[in-house]
Every structure is written in C-alpha cells, then in structure tokens.
Design a protein around this motif. Structure first.
Motif, PDB file in Angstrom:
ATOM      1  N   MET A  68      39.017   7.691  24.201  1.00 33.38           N
ATOM      2  CA  MET A  68      39.826   6.661  24.881  1.00 33.38           C
ATOM      3  C   MET A  68      39.609   5.295  24.229  1.00 33.38           C
ATOM      4  SD  MET A  68      39.423   7.330  28.927  1.00 33.38           S
ATOM      5  CE  MET A  68      40.232   8.681  29.763  1.00 33.38           C
ATOM      6  N   VAL A  69      38.340   4.985  23.943  1.00 36.73           N
ATOM      7  CA  VAL A  69      38.024   3.709  23.297  1.00 36.73           C
ATOM      8  C   VAL A  69      38.742   3.616  21.949  1.00 36.73           C
ATOM      9  CG1 VAL A  69      36.178   2.352  22.221  1.00 36.73           C
ATOM     10  CG2 VAL A  69      35.801   3.407  24.452  1.00 36.73           C
ATOM     11  N   SER A  70      38.753   4.716  21.210  1.00 35.29           N
ATOM     12  CA  SER A  70      39.358   4.703  19.871  1.00 35.29           C
ATOM     13  C   SER A  70      40.819   4.268  19.904  1.00 35.29           C
ATOM     14  CB  SER A  70      39.250   6.088  19.228  1.00 35.29           C
ATOM     15  OG  SER A  70      37.909   6.432  19.064  1.00 35.29           O
ATOM     16  N   GLY A  71      41.509   4.585  20.988  1.00 32.41           N
ATOM     17  CA  GLY A  71      42.921   4.218  21.060  1.00 32.41           C
ATOM     18  C   GLY A  71      43.189   2.983  21.887  1.00 32.41           C
ATOM     19  N   CYS A  72      42.115   2.279  22.303  1.00 29.77           N
ATOM     20  CA  CYS A  72      42.281   1.172  23.259  1.00 29.77           C
ATOM     21  C   CYS A  72      42.934  -0.061  22.636  1.00 29.77           C
ATOM     22  CB  CYS A  72      40.919   0.782  23.840  1.00 29.77           C
ATOM     23  SG  CYS A  72      41.029  -0.630  24.963  1.00 29.77           S
ATOM     24  N   ARG A  73      43.863  -0.640  23.383  1.00 30.12           N
ATOM     25  CA  ARG A  73      44.470  -1.918  22.989  1.00 30.12           C
ATOM     26  C   ARG A  73      44.510  -2.858  24.199  1.00 30.12           C
ATOM     27  NH1 ARG A  73      45.919  -0.938  18.029  1.00 30.12           N
ATOM     28  NH2 ARG A  73      46.798  -3.009  17.752  1.00 30.12           N
ATOM     29  N   ARG A  74      43.437  -2.787  25.026  1.00 28.72           N
ATOM     30  CA  ARG A  74      43.410  -3.584  26.243  1.00 28.72           C
ATOM     31  C   ARG A  74      43.260  -5.074  25.985  1.00 28.72           C
ATOM     32  NH1 ARG A  74      40.296  -1.507  31.115  1.00 28.72           N
ATOM     33  NH2 ARG A  74      41.023   0.601  31.406  1.00 28.72           N
ATOM     34  N   CYS A  75      42.681  -5.449  24.831  1.00 28.18           N
ATOM     35  CA  CYS A  75      42.550  -6.877  24.539  1.00 28.18           C
ATOM     36  C   CYS A  75      42.936  -7.130  23.080  1.00 28.18           C
ATOM     37  CB  CYS A  75      41.135  -7.393  24.850  1.00 28.18           C
ATOM     38  SG  CYS A  75      39.915  -7.086  23.575  1.00 28.18           S
ATOM     39  N   HIS A  76      43.034  -8.405  22.721  1.00 28.03           N
ATOM     40  CA  HIS A  76      43.575  -8.755  21.402  1.00 28.03           C
ATOM     41  C   HIS A  76      42.624  -8.436  20.253  1.00 28.03           C
ATOM     42  CE1 HIS A  76      41.185 -12.540  21.333  1.00 28.03           C
ATOM     43  NE2 HIS A  76      41.206 -12.320  22.622  1.00 28.03           N
ATOM     44  N   SER A 130      42.454  -7.155  15.259  1.00 25.50           N
ATOM     45  CA  SER A 130      41.654  -7.557  14.095  1.00 25.50           C
ATOM     46  C   SER A 130      40.587  -6.537  13.698  1.00 25.50           C
ATOM     47  CB  SER A 130      40.984  -8.911  14.362  1.00 25.50           C
ATOM     48  OG  SER A 130      40.257  -8.870  15.581  1.00 25.50           O
ATOM     49  N   ARG A 131      40.322  -5.549  14.550  1.00 27.67           N
ATOM     50  CA  ARG A 131      39.255  -4.594  14.228  1.00 27.67           C
ATOM     51  C   ARG A 131      39.659  -3.678  13.073  1.00 27.67           C
ATOM     52  NH1 ARG A 131      40.768  -1.189  19.612  1.00 27.67           N
ATOM     53  NH2 ARG A 131      42.315   0.186  18.667  1.00 27.67           N
ATOM     54  N   THR A 132      38.639  -3.175  12.342  1.00 22.31           N
ATOM     55  CA  THR A 132      38.887  -2.095  11.394  1.00 22.31           C
ATOM     56  C   THR A 132      38.949  -0.782  12.152  1.00 22.31           C
ATOM     57  OG1 THR A 132      37.693  -3.309   9.688  1.00 22.31           O
ATOM     58  CG2 THR A 132      38.005  -0.951   9.319  1.00 22.31           C
ATOM     59  N   VAL A 148      28.508  -4.184  24.647  1.00 21.13           N
ATOM     60  CA  VAL A 148      29.425  -4.594  25.718  1.00 21.13           C
ATOM     61  C   VAL A 148      30.860  -4.494  25.204  1.00 21.13           C
ATOM     62  CG1 VAL A 148      30.164  -6.525  27.165  1.00 21.13           C
ATOM     63  CG2 VAL A 148      27.721  -6.098  26.807  1.00 21.13           C
ATOM     64  N   LEU A 149      31.115  -5.058  24.026  1.00 25.09           N
ATOM     65  CA  LEU A 149      32.440  -4.955  23.413  1.00 25.09           C
ATOM     66  C   LEU A 149      32.445  -3.814  22.404  1.00 25.09           C
ATOM     67  CD1 LEU A 149      33.601  -8.612  22.613  1.00 25.09           C
ATOM     68  CD2 LEU A 149      34.009  -7.242  24.656  1.00 25.09           C
ATOM     69  N   LYS A 150      33.529  -3.089  22.361  1.00 27.23           N
ATOM     70  CA  LYS A 150      33.637  -1.959  21.434  1.00 27.23           C
ATOM     71  C   LYS A 150      34.389  -2.331  20.153  1.00 27.23           C
ATOM     72  CE  LYS A 150      32.000   0.156  25.037  1.00 27.23           C
ATOM     73  NZ  LYS A 150      30.558  -0.008  25.294  1.00 27.23           N
ATOM     74  N   CYS A 151      34.871  -3.572  20.063  1.00 26.02           N
ATOM     75  CA  CYS A 151      35.549  -4.028  18.846  1.00 26.02           C
ATOM     76  C   CYS A 151      34.915  -5.334  18.385  1.00 26.02           C
ATOM     77  CB  CYS A 151      37.040  -4.260  19.103  1.00 26.02           C
ATOM     78  SG  CYS A 151      37.909  -2.794  19.677  1.00 26.02           S
ATOM     79  N   ARG A 152      34.936  -5.567  17.087  1.00 28.65           N
ATOM     80  CA  ARG A 152      34.280  -6.745  16.520  1.00 28.65           C
ATOM     81  C   ARG A 152      35.081  -8.022  16.772  1.00 28.65           C
ATOM     82  NH1 ARG A 152      34.085  -8.845  10.395  1.00 28.65           N
ATOM     83  NH2 ARG A 152      32.351 -10.297  10.623  1.00 28.65           N
ATOM     84  N   ALA A 195      35.728  -8.726  30.249  1.00 27.26           N
ATOM     85  CA  ALA A 195      36.354  -8.150  31.452  1.00 27.26           C
ATOM     86  C   ALA A 195      37.216  -6.948  31.099  1.00 27.26           C
ATOM     87  CB  ALA A 195      37.191  -9.221  32.155  1.00 27.26           C
ATOM     88  N   SER A 196      37.929  -7.019  29.986  1.00 27.96           N
ATOM     89  CA  SER A 196      38.794  -5.899  29.573  1.00 27.96           C
ATOM     90  C   SER A 196      37.985  -4.677  29.179  1.00 27.96           C
ATOM     91  CB  SER A 196      39.662  -6.319  28.379  1.00 27.96           C
ATOM     92  OG  SER A 196      40.504  -7.374  28.732  1.00 27.96           O
ATOM     93  N   CYS A 197      36.847  -4.909  28.541  1.00 29.44           N
ATOM     94  CA  CYS A 197      36.072  -3.806  27.963  1.00 29.44           C
ATOM     95  C   CYS A 197      35.026  -3.229  28.926  1.00 29.44           C
ATOM     96  CB  CYS A 197      35.378  -4.293  26.692  1.00 29.44           C
ATOM     97  SG  CYS A 197      35.229  -3.026  25.417  1.00 29.44           S
TER      98      CYS A 197
HETATM   99  S1  SF4 Z   1      37.178  -4.774  22.761  1.00 29.75           S
HETATM  100 FE1  SF4 Z   1      37.247  -3.152  24.317  1.00 29.75          FE
HETATM  101  S2  SF4 Z   1      38.978  -3.691  25.612  1.00 29.75           S
HETATM  102 FE2  SF4 Z   1      39.235  -4.842  23.681  1.00 29.75          FE
HETATM  103  S3  SF4 Z   1      40.524  -3.495  22.414  1.00 29.75           S
HETATM  104 FE3  SF4 Z   1      38.381  -3.060  21.915  1.00 29.75          FE
HETATM  105  S4  SF4 Z   1      37.860  -1.293  23.217  1.00 29.75           S
HETATM  106 FE4  SF4 Z   1      39.710  -2.225  24.068  1.00 29.75          FE
END
Ligand code: SF4
Length: 243
Positions: free
Chosen positions: A71-79, A83-85, A143-147, A160-162
């Motif tokens: 689910m995380v791999s496909g997440c686009r809940r925040c901006h 920018s993530r790889t 806490v955050l799954k994207c850089r 909050a999104s993550c």
């Molecule tokens: S930081 Fe978390 S909430 Fe934001 S896109 Fe990545 S996985 Fe989704």
C-alpha cells in the motif's frame, strides 16, 4: 582477421564474468543486487500483489506487513510522492520485539528503498549490535515513508498524511519496545512538543508497547559526546526486552 572464438570457450568466459560480478556485488555492495533479501522479496511481491489491493483500502485494512508495504509503495497521499525515487516502507522482522522509528528516508534510503542504510544506518546497526541485536531481528521504519527534498524536516501535514501507516505497522508488528530516534519520531509518537533532551532515556507507554526516546544516529555522528547518553538509552531498551 582474428579466428572466431570457440563457442564452448565463449560460454565459459561469460559464465566466469558473471560469477565475478556476483562476487563483487556481495563483497562491496554497489548496486541493486545489494538490497537485503527481504526488500527484494517485498519489491517483487508488491508488484505482483498491487492489483489485488482495492483502491479504497486504508492502512487499517492491511492484515499483514507485506500488504501494508505494498500500500505504501503506491501511496500518493501527500506531495512527497512527486519527488521521491521510491517509497521506503520498512525493513526487518515482522514479529520483532523491538521496533525502531526514525524520521524520514535520506538520499541513500530513497535510492535503495530500505530505511537506515546510509552512514546513520551503519551507526544504528552498530548500536543494535552493542545490545546483541542483529538488524534482521528488529523492525525498522520511519515516520515518513518518502524522502523530503534536500532532507528538510518533515512538515506537519506530511506527518499527518503518513501517520496511519506507522500506526498500522506498530499494530501488526506488536513490539514489546519502541525505540524512537530523534525529535520528529519522538514528538509524533508521544504527541508532545517537548525536546528530545528532556524526553530521552524515559519510558512511555504507547500503542501497547513501551516507548524509549533517544538521539537519532545522524545527530550522534555530528555530536559524538552524546553517545554516552545514547548508550544508556540502549541499555534501558535491552533491560525492557529482557523482562
Ligand atoms: S510520505 Fe507517506 S503519505 Fe506521503 S506519499 Fe509517501 S507514503 Fe504517502
């Protein structure tokens, strides 16, 4: 004109070159083949399983860690998705007694999709070894799954999104002890604005576990004198795990 190479010699030469390349990968850790086994398995599993996850599914619907990581791999809940790889969901034992939470992926983690693999990660591995824990025995995430671009601090809206992903990771792993590394992880887990210096080395009941805040390894690299306090925190973690 040079004589054509015998096909059998050519096959032997190619096999030798491949063997040498694999040995170099294992010894020096240079490219994607160096991802931990679990992470490579996750990546291929996620690709295969993503179509099975309903679009409306929430982190609370995940029944196991691989599903949540997909689910995380496909997440686009925040901006940060722009920018993530790649996402960096988590790594380690899905039934670990110790769950380690950091702040967010850095450049190396963003490149490899695995948390704590840069210099701070190497220090974390040594810290865990000092209390007789192998990385593979604990579950490690952020806490955050994207850089965040340029390794800036996480924004409140991103956290909050993550956060639902982190909460579900804690539910599913169900650890005895949570080691919160650094102020963002500690403040998020303890829902406080207090500083890490005030909170470190104490025990807070959280999410059915006992949470011990301590300094982030990246801070320890910049401030080696703080390793003394970090060592006391780790010894506390060891005692709690042994109880
Ligand atoms: S930081 Fe978390 S909430 Fe934001 S896109 Fe990545 S996985 Fe989704």
């Amino acid at each position: 004109m040079a004589a054509a190479e015998d096909p059998a010699d050519l096959a032997r030469r190619i096999a030798g070159a491949l063997r040498a390349a694999v040995e170099a990968e294992e010894a020096f850790g240079t490219v994607d083949l160096l991802l931990p086994e679990r992470s490579r398995a996750r990546a291929s599993w996620a690709t295969a399983a993503e179509p099975d996850i309903p679009a409306e599914a929430t982190p609370e619907d995940a029944r196991d860690i691989p599903t949540l990581e997909a689910m995380v791999s496909g997440c686009r809940r925040c901006h940060l998705a722009e920018s993530r790889t790649q996402t960096v969901p988590g790594d380690g034992a899905h039934d670990a007694d110790l769950l380690v939470v950091g702040e967010a992926p850095g450049a190396e983690e963003d490149r490899r999709g695995v948390p704590f693999v840069g210099r701070a990660g190497q220090l974390l591995t040594k810290m865990l070894a000092a209390i007789e824990l192998d990385r593979s025995e604990v579950y490690i995430c952020n806490v955050l799954k994207c850089r965040p671009p340029g390794n800036r601090n996480p924004e409140a809206s991103e956290i909050a999104s993550c956060l639902p992903f982190l909460k579900r990771q804690i539910d599913l792993v169900n650890p005895k002890v949570i080691l919160a590394l650094g102020a963002p992880a500690t403040r998020t887990l303890l829902e406080t604005r207090d500083g890490i210096t005030k909170l470190r080395g104490r025990i807070f009941p959280r999410h059915g576990a006992r949470c011990v805040p301590s300094f982030h390894p990246a801070y320890l690299l910049r401030n080696p004198a703080a390793k003394r306090e970090a060592w006391a925190d780790l010894q506390l973690v060891r005692r709690l795990l042994d109880e």
